[in-house]
Design a protein around this motif. Structure first.
Motif, PDB file in Angstrom:
ATOM      1  N   SER A 154      -2.632  -6.123   2.597  1.00  0.00           N
ATOM      2  CA  SER A 154      -1.825  -7.089   3.350  1.00  0.00           C
ATOM      3  C   SER A 154      -1.647  -8.397   2.585  1.00  0.00           C
ATOM      4  CB  SER A 154      -2.470  -7.375   4.708  1.00  0.00           C
ATOM      5  OG  SER A 154      -3.746  -7.981   4.541  1.00  0.00           O
TER       6      SER A 154
ATOM      7  N   GLY B 190       1.516  -8.660   0.031  1.00  0.00           N
ATOM      8  CA  GLY B 190       2.726  -8.855   0.810  1.00  0.00           C
ATOM      9  C   GLY B 190       3.871  -7.914   0.511  1.00  0.00           C
TER      10      GLY B 190
ATOM     11  N   GLU C  58      -3.658  -0.310   7.107  1.00  0.00           N
ATOM     12  CA  GLU C  58      -2.706  -1.401   7.322  1.00  0.00           C
ATOM     13  C   GLU C  58      -1.359  -0.899   7.833  1.00  0.00           C
ATOM     14  OE1 GLU C  58      -3.145  -4.714   7.123  1.00  0.00           O
ATOM     15  OE2 GLU C  58      -5.274  -4.273   6.855  1.00  0.00           O
TER      16      GLU C  58
ATOM     17  N   HIS D 105       0.677   1.408   6.322  1.00  0.00           N
ATOM     18  CA  HIS D 105       1.695   1.634   5.298  1.00  0.00           C
ATOM     19  C   HIS D 105       2.443   2.940   5.572  1.00  0.00           C
ATOM     20  CE1 HIS D 105       3.462   0.841   1.359  1.00  0.00           C
ATOM     21  NE2 HIS D 105       3.424   2.145   1.148  1.00  0.00           N
TER      22      HIS D 105
ATOM     23  N   ARG E  70       5.668  -2.435   3.913  1.00  0.00           N
ATOM     24  CA  ARG E  70       4.971  -1.217   4.329  1.00  0.00           C
ATOM     25  C   ARG E  70       5.808   0.034   4.099  1.00  0.00           C
ATOM     26  NH1 ARG E  70       2.143  -2.909  10.127  1.00  0.00           N
ATOM     27  NH2 ARG E  70       0.734  -4.510   9.280  1.00  0.00           N
TER      28      ARG E  70
ATOM     29  N   ASN F 141      -7.280  -6.596   0.016  1.00  0.00           N
ATOM     30  CA  ASN F 141      -6.598  -5.883   1.094  1.00  0.00           C
ATOM     31  C   ASN F 141      -5.093  -5.836   0.836  1.00  0.00           C
ATOM     32  OD1 ASN F 141      -5.185  -5.663   3.845  1.00  0.00           O
ATOM     33  ND2 ASN F 141      -7.317  -5.256   4.376  1.00  0.00           N
TER      34      ASN F 141
END
Length: 474
Positions: free
Chosen positions: A179, A182, A208, A210, A185, A177
């Motif tokens: 996320s 890190g 997520e 972005h 975004r 994923n």
């Protein structure tokens, strides 16, 4: 029951391919086998394809074609109809369900053999990593990373897709994923590859939240086409030019598509109509034509043959229209450190100038490892190290026979060592989707259930070393 002694079959890999084979071996009343399934993950039946928890990641094949059983084409649809949220997610057989849900279906096939006392004795699931497989006089030895060993009469490799290893600190795993790595975004993301894995990762980024730009590059900048509600047209076996050179086959194929479109049809119907003949087409194709196909035509075939669910196509098209996603025909030149993470230098196809993009991450979605000897899988490497396997002439997979027996370095097919699924793409090519793998597993189960136990003579070490030296020199 057979009058032969019970045989122990060890399956290395507990993804979809491994579970389908285990089911085919166990569900037959005449079966005299005991099966051990070895899988690194905590659950079976998922592998890379079906372990995702993202509900936006859909199957690339409609539900009507996703039965795990070749002789029961409605099996998945019936299972879906009885699932708690099945019909809510998939109201008709044409739909494309979340891949995680399909993983539940695959896992359900072998659940009865774990839930009953009799079944538990015939099926064992071991969570662990297989690091080596060796062949002896009396059978196969499968070694695990924790130091334990399993001994069986037959070993089957069902290790699935061998994903590429991240090539630098800036490369992020497309199967994790967004996320987790890190990156911001708001940062730019560079994706290598513009196929179905790219589409999945873009959906993950959007899910997520972005906000930054996304650039996907590939050699030709081609993107998978979308599915439509069409039925395959009819092509009989005697119409197909088996054994013809690639140029002749391509000309025939284009003529069939043109004729079908002229009659008001869709090109997808012709591609789907040749699917039942794909294995024979590949196997009968001259070696030079196979090589030419891989170099010049594979990308075009892939984007038409392996298509997106309509919902995925719509979301990707919207991201392109909004300007957040760009697809370009380009090649990555190098990556070095930048102020926001990394600087990616790439060159567009047909141009000489180098462009630079500050990125938060580089995602390698180019797919499976191209050369099987470059595998990160220690079990597969152990086969090469011992001369129990060899690459095919085009170096796209290990060499196997028509009945999935692995061919050793000396050219001799094993009678105890087999492979199924994507690992066998050199022999079958179209062997990455369930409709192909399910038939392969059923056929191999027939082969294993009919075979008598054998005694393998000791390995001739000098001859083996000579054979391995010869392969390295090729």
């Amino acid at each position: 029951m057979s009058h032969f002694p019970e045989r122990h079959i060890i399956i290395v890999g507990g993804g979809a391919s491994g579970v389908l084979l285990a089911y085919q071996l166990l569900q037959r009343l005449e079966s005299d086998v005991r099966v051990t399934l070895i899988e690194k993950r905590s659950d079976v039946g998922r592998g890379l394809a079906y372990h995702t928890g993202n509900a936006d990641h859909l199957l690339n094949v409609r539900a009507a074609n996703m039965s795990a059983l070749p002789d029961d084409p409605d099996h998945f649809w019936r299972w879906l109809s009885t699932h708690e949220h099945g019909l809510q997610l998939c109201p008709d057989p044409f739909c494309f369900v979340p891949r995680r849900l399909y993983g539940d279906y695959i896992a359900s096939l072998i659940a009865p053999y774990l839930a009953t006392e009799g079944g538990a004795r015939r099926l064992a699931i071991i969570q662990g990593e297989c690091v080596a497989v060796s062949e002896g006089r009396d059978g196969m030895t499968v070694s695990l990373a924790n130091g334990t060993r399993q001994f069986g009469d037959v070993a089957v490799f069902a290790t699935g897709h061998d994903a590429a290893i991240p090539r630098s600190a800036w490369h992020a795993d497309p199967w994790i994923n967004p996320s987790v790595p890190g990156f911001s975004r708001d940062s730019a993301v560079l994706i290598l590859g513009a196929g179905l894995t790219m589409a999945d990762y873009v959906l993950s980024l959007l899910r997520e939240g972005h906000r930054g730009p996304i650039l996907a590059i590939s050699r030709r900048g081609l993107m998978a086409r979308g599915h439509r509600r069409i039925a395959p047209c009819r092509i009989s076996e005697d119409e197909v030019p088996f054994g013809a050179r690639g140029s002749v086959l391509l000309r025939w194929f284009r003529q069939r598509i043109a004729a079908h479109i002229a009659e008001g049809g869709d090109w997808r119907a012709v591609i789907d109509a040749v699917r039942p003949f794909s294995h024979r087409l590949w196997q009968d194709l001259p070696l030079a034509s196979r090589r030419s196909f891989l170099q010049h035509a594979r990308a075009w075939w892939d984007v038409h043959r392996h298509r997106m669910a309509p919902e995925v196509e719509e979301r990707i098209a919207r991201a392109i229209a909004d300007g957040q996603l760009r697809i370009a025909a380009a090649k990555l030149v190098k990556i070095d450190g930048g102020t926001q993470g990394a600087r990616a230098h790439y060159r567009r196809r047909g141009r000489s100038e180098i462009e630079t993009l500050e990125v938060g991450a580089v995602i390698d979605c180019t797919g499976i490892v191209k050369d099987p000897r470059a595998t990160a899988n220690p079990a597969v490497r152990s086969l090469f190290d011992q001369g129990l396997a060899r690459c095919d002439p085009l170096r796209i997979g290990i060499e196997v026979t028509a009945d999935c027996a692995i061919v050793g370095a000396d050219g001799t097919p094993s009678q105890r060592l087999f492979a199924i699924g994507p690992l066998t793409r050199a022999a079958f090519w179209e062997i990455i989707a369930i409709p192909d793998i399910r038939s392969q597993c059923a056929d191999l189960a027939d082969r294993l259930l009919q075979a008598r136990p054998i005694t393998v003579p000791p390995i001739d070490a000098p001859a083996l070393a000579a054979a391995m030296d010869h392969q390295v020199a090729m």
